[in-house]
Design an enzyme around this catalytic site. Structure first.
Site, PDB file in Angstrom:
ATOM      1  N   ARG A  92     -39.490  42.602  69.531  1.00  0.00           N
ATOM      2  CA  ARG A  92     -38.790  43.762  69.806  1.00  0.00           C
ATOM      3  C   ARG A  92     -37.525  44.061  68.981  1.00  0.00           C
ATOM      4  O   ARG A  92     -37.442  45.363  68.495  1.00  0.00           O
ATOM      5  CB  ARG A  92     -38.341  43.715  71.448  1.00  0.00           C
ATOM      6  CG  ARG A  92     -37.743  44.890  71.671  1.00  0.00           C
ATOM      7  CD  ARG A  92     -37.823  45.228  73.332  1.00  0.00           C
ATOM      8  NE  ARG A  92     -37.100  42.968  74.059  1.00  0.00           N
ATOM      9  CZ  ARG A  92     -37.064  43.201  75.157  1.00  0.00           C
ATOM     10  NH1 ARG A  92     -37.339  43.660  75.625  1.00  0.00           N
ATOM     11  NH2 ARG A  92     -37.428  42.270  75.368  1.00  0.00           N
ATOM     12  N   ARG A 108     -63.221  47.974  73.763  1.00  0.00           N
ATOM     13  CA  ARG A 108     -64.449  47.045  73.563  1.00  0.00           C
ATOM     14  C   ARG A 108     -64.869  46.524  72.557  1.00  0.00           C
ATOM     15  O   ARG A 108     -64.515  47.306  71.528  1.00  0.00           O
ATOM     16  CB  ARG A 108     -64.635  48.343  74.326  1.00  0.00           C
ATOM     17  CG  ARG A 108     -64.542  48.607  75.672  1.00  0.00           C
ATOM     18  CD  ARG A 108     -66.145  49.662  76.777  1.00  0.00           C
ATOM     19  NE  ARG A 108     -65.097  49.775  77.669  1.00  0.00           N
ATOM     20  CZ  ARG A 108     -64.208  51.562  77.864  1.00  0.00           C
ATOM     21  NH1 ARG A 108     -63.640  51.642  76.625  1.00  0.00           N
ATOM     22  NH2 ARG A 108     -64.072  51.571  79.110  1.00  0.00           N
ATOM     23  N   TYR A 155     -59.221  35.509  71.670  1.00  0.00           N
ATOM     24  CA  TYR A 155     -58.832  36.324  70.822  1.00  0.00           C
ATOM     25  C   TYR A 155     -57.162  34.902  70.912  1.00  0.00           C
ATOM     26  O   TYR A 155     -57.054  35.338  69.815  1.00  0.00           O
ATOM     27  CB  TYR A 155     -58.365  37.802  71.424  1.00  0.00           C
ATOM     28  CG  TYR A 155     -59.036  38.476  71.798  1.00  0.00           C
ATOM     29  CD1 TYR A 155     -59.429  39.667  70.427  1.00  0.00           C
ATOM     30  CD2 TYR A 155     -59.130  38.688  73.125  1.00  0.00           C
ATOM     31  CE1 TYR A 155     -60.789  40.673  71.070  1.00  0.00           C
ATOM     32  CE2 TYR A 155     -60.721  39.974  72.854  1.00  0.00           C
ATOM     33  CZ  TYR A 155     -61.192  40.391  72.115  1.00  0.00           C
ATOM     34  OH  TYR A 155     -62.324  41.185  71.553  1.00  0.00           O
TER      35      TYR A 155
END
Length: 180
Positions: A92, A108, A155
């Site tokens: 950030r 997807r 992932y």
């Protein structure tokens, strides 16, 4: 050929007997089965509509050696934004002070039951990343919402990190994958 580099470290080689192309009306959507009812239903009934209406770009993997118009797998891409407050602090502080940062969302990703265990999921992921990198639009993060824990592990295996408050929303930074 080895297919992994940068943040994607899979340690295996994918079979390269597919090509990814945009979804068209010629593709056989009715017979696609990945084993996840929601992903099957989406592909059969809504993927074409989402593509026509501009909500997502849908890409399918066709076998270069199999039945014409058969779909081995698919993925969707769309523009997204990630709220700055949802990013890890270390990331950030390096971002401009906008409310959100631009991202590409892998909405997807599904592999047909017939094609499992041959590296197609990895192939689809890498194709989606390469396609995103070649787009003429700015983005900072490549994000995905993992459907379940198995998808999350998939992932994570490729170097994605979870957002602090949303562990099933994972991301890769563009600067970490640009050399792919």
């Amino acid at each position: 050929a080895a297919c992994c580099s940068g943040a994607l470290r899979c340690g295996k080689t994918a079979e390269m007997n597919w090509k990814c192309v945009p979804l068209s009306s010629a593709h056989d959507r009715k017979t696609f089965v990945c084993g996840v009812a929601e992903l099957d239903e989406y592909f059969r009934n809504r993927a074409g509509q989402d593509q026509k209406r501009g909500f997502a770009s849908v890409y399918v993997a066709e076998s270069e050696t199999g039945k014409k118009n058969a779909v081995c797998g698919y993925y969707t891409l769309s523009a997204a934004g990630v709220l700055l407050v949802n990013l890890p602090e270390a990331l950030r502080v390096k971002m401009p002070r906008y409310p959100s940062v631009p991202a590409v969302r892998l909405g997807r990703l599904a592999v047909s039951l017939d094609c499992r265990g041959r590296g197609l999921g990895e192939y689809l992921l890498i194709d989606a990343i390469r396609r995103s990198l070649s787009a003429s639009v700015g983005w900072t993060l490549f994000v995905v919402d993992a459907k379940d824990e198995n998808a999350r592990r998939f992932y994570l295996h490729f170097g994605f990190a979870s957002l602090p408050k949303e562990e099933r929303t994972l991301y890769l930074r563009r600067k970490d994958i640009e050399g792919l």
